[in-house]
Design an enzyme around this catalytic site. Structure first.
Site, PDB file in Angstrom:
ATOM      1  N   CYS A  80       0.878  -1.240  -0.173  1.00  0.00           N
ATOM      2  CA  CYS A  80       0.134  -0.129   0.054  1.00  0.00           C
ATOM      3  C   CYS A  80       0.816   1.235   0.103  1.00  0.00           C
ATOM      4  O   CYS A  80       1.861   1.258   0.905  1.00  0.00           O
ATOM      5  CB  CYS A  80      -0.976  -0.053   1.305  1.00  0.00           C
ATOM      6  N   PRO A  81       0.803   2.258  -0.693  1.00  0.00           N
ATOM      7  CA  PRO A  81      -0.416   2.487  -1.601  1.00  0.00           C
ATOM      8  C   PRO A  81      -0.315   2.100  -3.161  1.00  0.00           C
ATOM      9  O   PRO A  81      -1.051   2.272  -3.856  1.00  0.00           O
ATOM     10  CB  PRO A  81      -0.700   4.010  -1.609  1.00  0.00           C
TER      11      PRO A  81
END
Ligand code: SF4
Ligand code: SF4
Lengths: 87, 299
Positions: free
Chosen positions: A23-24
């Protein structure tokens, strides 16, 4: 467990592996790939369990695409089939 | 002269002695951690004129101007009022309400924490209580604003409901559920409420919109604190609708005021009598507030 939906035999137009991303960047790569595609085309994403599994499907829905299928392929990895929505 | 300082104003707290002769720090608060660019400029100006040219950010979404001369208290207060900057507090009072960005900003947010923080601030900020009382709100069970570390904390939750007629049996909800609360049986998800985190991923991920919001509200935690003897808040009430959150806070405070001894903190009260007994008194108080009789019996 898989359902009996007709999308079962869908062949993806594009394949993307985000199992090495965190993430992201997991969703960013998915989003960028979808942006290169045309409405109605199908993207297959290979992702890891945990955070990517919990967040990528909902983000895809939030951006107006359709999740066709999500299935475990072993080794804590999952195959996600996405139909690109229209802009 | 020290005598020029308005004692009544000083008693509300927020002007704290620091190292250095006659040096004080002025504490300011925000609502849910937001400050406008205009307020920021005003704050920077105050830090230059009264302080040491910087602003310290507190752990509770407040700001402190350090190194203010005690004798300039009334001047800096007057400037703050004129510029619309909110004073903070200290001591045995209800402190700044801390909140995460919530549903107006965060993709995971389930409830409007900013609006709720403003409402709680209006109802409670600065109120004198037996022991210092901190309040916090988080917009979803990720609990980024750590409501369970506060004396009173609220956490946004939603309860999912399944519509089998819309479901295509794809099993996506069961795979994305972070609580392992869903199991596919005969092509349909079976819901286990005891495992549900009430965070809504099934609702936000289902491609057929077969999961919908059944209830939305706040779970309430009491007795959280850090300090010398840390402990997390315990679950007191669930799915409180937004319009009843302030009332739930009033009921907790009344229960606390009745039960505490020697100005104990909320957490010490809860841990000494147990959450179940605390809940009974809370329910009594809630009923009194619901009945429209608002008198509070002090301990
Ligand atoms: S994700 Fe939606 S459509 Fe798929 S099994 Fe769950 S409820 Fe049914
Ligand atoms: S709300 Fe979250 S934890 Fe509860 S069933 Fe849905 S996905 Fe699972």
């Amino acid at each position: 467990m898989t359902g009996t939906s007709k999308e079962e035999t869908v062949v993806p137009d594009v394949v993307l592996d985000i199992t090495h991303e965190v993430c992201p960047m997991t969703f960013v790569h998915t989003k960028l790939k979808l942006e290169e595609m045309r409405a109605g085309q199908v993207l297959e994403v290979l992702l890891s369990g945990g955070e990517p599994l919990q967040n990528v499907p909902r983000s895809v829905k939030y951006e107006g695409h359709k999740v066709l299928k999500l299935e475990p392929v072993g080794d804590n990895k999952y195959k996600l089939l996405i139909e690109r929505g229209s802009d | 002269m020290v005598l020029a300082v308005d004692l009544h104003e000083l008693k509300k707290g927020g002007f704290l002695q620091q190292r250095g002769k006659d040096k004080y720090l002025m504490r300011l608060r925000t609502i849910a951690g937001d400050i406008t660019s205009e307020q920021l400029r005003a704050l920077a100006d105050l830090a230059d004129r009264y302080g040491q040219g910087y602003v310290h950010l507190t752990t509770r979404q407040g700001m402190e101007i350090t190194g203010v001369d005690l004798h300039r208290y009334l001047d800096i207060k007057a400037d703050m009022t004129r510029l619309g900057l909110l004073p903070g507090t200290c001591g045995p009072r209800i402190r700044t309400v801390v909140a995460c960005p919530g549903s107006t900003i965060c993709l995971q947010g389930l409830v409007d924490t900013k609006e709720m923080a403003a409402e709680l601030d209006r109802a409670f900020f600065g109120r004198a209580v037996p022991g210092k009382t901190k309040m916090g709100i988080s917009g979803c069970p990720n609990a980024c604003a750590k409501p369970q570390e506060n004396d009173i904390g609220w956490l946004g939750v939603i309860e999912p409901k399944h519509h089998p007629d819309r479901c295509n049996g794809c099993g996506i909800c069961a795979e994305v559920c972070p609580g392992n609360a869903l199991t596919m049986v005969d092509g349909l998800p079976v819901f286990d409420a005891s495992r549900c985190l009430f965070e809504g991923n099934c609702i936000f991920s289902c491609p057929a919109d077969a999961w919908v919001i059944n209830r939305k509200g706040y779970n309430l935690y009491v007795g959280g604190k850090i300090g010398r003897y840390p402990g997390l808040g315990q679950l007191l009430d669930t799915f409180i609708p937004p319009e009843r959150v302030v009332r739930s806070g009033e009921a907790v405070l009344s229960a606390y005021t009745r039960l505490q001894k020697q100005n104990q903190r909320m957490g010490d009260v809860v841990r000494s009598i147990g959450i179940d007994q605390f809940r009974q008194v809370y329910r009594d108080e809630l009923e009194r507030f619901t009945g429209g009789r608002k008198e509070v019996t002090g301990a």
